[in-house]
Design a protein around this motif. Structure first.
Motif, mmCIF file in Angstrom:
data_model
loop_
_atom_site.group_PDB
_atom_site.id
_atom_site.type_symbol
_atom_site.label_atom_id
_atom_site.label_comp_id
_atom_site.label_asym_id
_atom_site.label_seq_id
_atom_site.Cartn_x
_atom_site.Cartn_y
_atom_site.Cartn_z
ATOM 1 N N ALA A 1 0.829 -1.204 0.000
ATOM 2 C CA ALA A 1 0.000 0.000 0.000
ATOM 3 C C ALA A 1 0.869 1.261 0.000
ATOM 4 O O ALA A 1 0.567 2.239 -0.699
ATOM 5 C CB ALA A 1 -0.936 0.001 1.206
ATOM 6 N N LEU A 2 1.958 1.245 0.754
ATOM 7 C CA LEU A 2 2.868 2.389 0.774
ATOM 8 C C LEU A 2 3.561 2.585 -0.571
ATOM 9 O O LEU A 2 3.795 3.721 -0.997
ATOM 10 C CB LEU A 2 3.902 2.222 1.894
ATOM 11 C CG LEU A 2 3.370 2.400 3.311
ATOM 12 C CD1 LEU A 2 4.421 1.984 4.337
ATOM 13 C CD2 LEU A 2 2.925 3.827 3.538
ATOM 14 N N VAL A 3 3.892 1.484 -1.233
ATOM 15 C CA VAL A 3 4.490 1.579 -2.575
ATOM 16 C C VAL A 3 3.512 2.251 -3.534
ATOM 17 O O VAL A 3 3.876 3.173 -4.276
ATOM 18 C CB VAL A 3 4.902 0.189 -3.097
ATOM 19 C CG1 VAL A 3 5.218 0.235 -4.581
ATOM 20 C CG2 VAL A 3 6.096 -0.343 -2.326
ATOM 21 N N VAL A 4 2.275 1.809 -3.519
ATOM 22 C CA VAL A 4 1.264 2.383 -4.413
ATOM 23 C C VAL A 4 1.039 3.856 -4.074
ATOM 24 O O VAL A 4 0.962 4.709 -4.971
ATOM 25 C CB VAL A 4 -0.057 1.584 -4.338
ATOM 26 C CG1 VAL A 4 -1.171 2.285 -5.085
ATOM 27 C CG2 VAL A 4 0.159 0.179 -4.877
ATOM 28 N N PHE A 5 0.965 4.185 -2.799
ATOM 29 C CA PHE A 5 0.751 5.568 -2.366
ATOM 30 C C PHE A 5 1.889 6.470 -2.836
ATOM 31 O O PHE A 5 1.648 7.547 -3.397
ATOM 32 C CB PHE A 5 0.626 5.619 -0.840
ATOM 33 C CG PHE A 5 0.477 7.009 -0.297
ATOM 34 C CD1 PHE A 5 -0.707 7.691 -0.447
ATOM 35 C CD2 PHE A 5 1.525 7.625 0.372
ATOM 36 C CE1 PHE A 5 -0.849 8.981 0.054
ATOM 37 C CE2 PHE A 5 1.397 8.898 0.870
ATOM 38 C CZ PHE A 5 0.201 9.586 0.725
ATOM 39 N N LEU B 1 3.977 5.901 -5.257
ATOM 40 C CA LEU B 1 3.970 5.930 -6.717
ATOM 41 C C LEU B 1 2.962 6.952 -7.242
ATOM 42 O O LEU B 1 3.276 7.763 -8.119
ATOM 43 C CB LEU B 1 3.658 4.543 -7.282
ATOM 44 C CG LEU B 1 3.557 4.438 -8.799
ATOM 45 C CD1 LEU B 1 4.902 4.735 -9.437
ATOM 46 C CD2 LEU B 1 3.065 3.064 -9.194
ATOM 47 N N VAL B 2 1.760 6.952 -6.683
ATOM 48 C CA VAL B 2 0.722 7.893 -7.109
ATOM 49 C C VAL B 2 1.138 9.327 -6.795
ATOM 50 O O VAL B 2 1.002 10.225 -7.635
ATOM 51 C CB VAL B 2 -0.635 7.540 -6.459
ATOM 52 C CG1 VAL B 2 -1.657 8.634 -6.671
ATOM 53 C CG2 VAL B 2 -1.143 6.221 -7.009
ATOM 54 N N ARG B 3 1.680 9.551 -5.589
ATOM 55 C CA ARG B 3 2.130 10.907 -5.250
ATOM 56 C C ARG B 3 3.270 11.354 -6.156
ATOM 57 O O ARG B 3 3.350 12.520 -6.535
ATOM 58 C CB ARG B 3 2.575 10.977 -3.789
ATOM 59 C CG ARG B 3 1.391 11.047 -2.851
ATOM 60 C CD ARG B 3 1.774 11.413 -1.456
ATOM 61 N NE ARG B 3 2.339 12.753 -1.407
ATOM 62 C CZ ARG B 3 2.948 13.240 -0.348
ATOM 63 N NH1 ARG B 3 3.090 12.509 0.731
ATOM 64 N NH2 ARG B 3 3.433 14.462 -0.357
ATOM 65 N N GLY B 4 4.160 10.437 -6.521
ATOM 66 C CA GLY B 4 5.255 10.773 -7.425
ATOM 67 C C GLY B 4 4.760 11.119 -8.813
ATOM 68 O O GLY B 4 5.250 12.051 -9.451
#
Length: 76
Positions: free
Chosen positions: A14-18, A20-23
């Motif tokens: 979930a942190l990876v996806v979060f 990634l989206v913020r980036g």
């Protein structure tokens, strides 16, 4: 122990996806801002955020790989 590691793995994913989206959002904003401003030779706030999120994503992915390796070691 396995249940705990699976929960940790899900949190890391979930942190990876979060991150990634913020980036990606920071990338899109920095691209728009870069088109509208003159070249000053310094990184903008959004470019710094993009780099920060990329580094965070790499950290979380590395931790997730470690957790998967531990889960595989436990399974044997």
């Amino acid at each position: 122990m396995t249940t705990f590691l699976v929960i940790v793995l899900l949190i890391l994913v979930a942190l990876v996806v979060f991150s990634l989206v913020r980036g990606i959002i920071a990338f899109l904003k920095s691209t728009k801002m870069d088109l509208e401003r003159e070249d000053t030779g310094t990184a903008s706030e959004m470019q710094l955020m993009q780099n920060k999120m990329m580094f965070a994503r790499i950290k979380y992915q590395a931790l997730a790989v470690v957790v998967v390796a531990v889960l595989l070691a436990i399974a044997n």
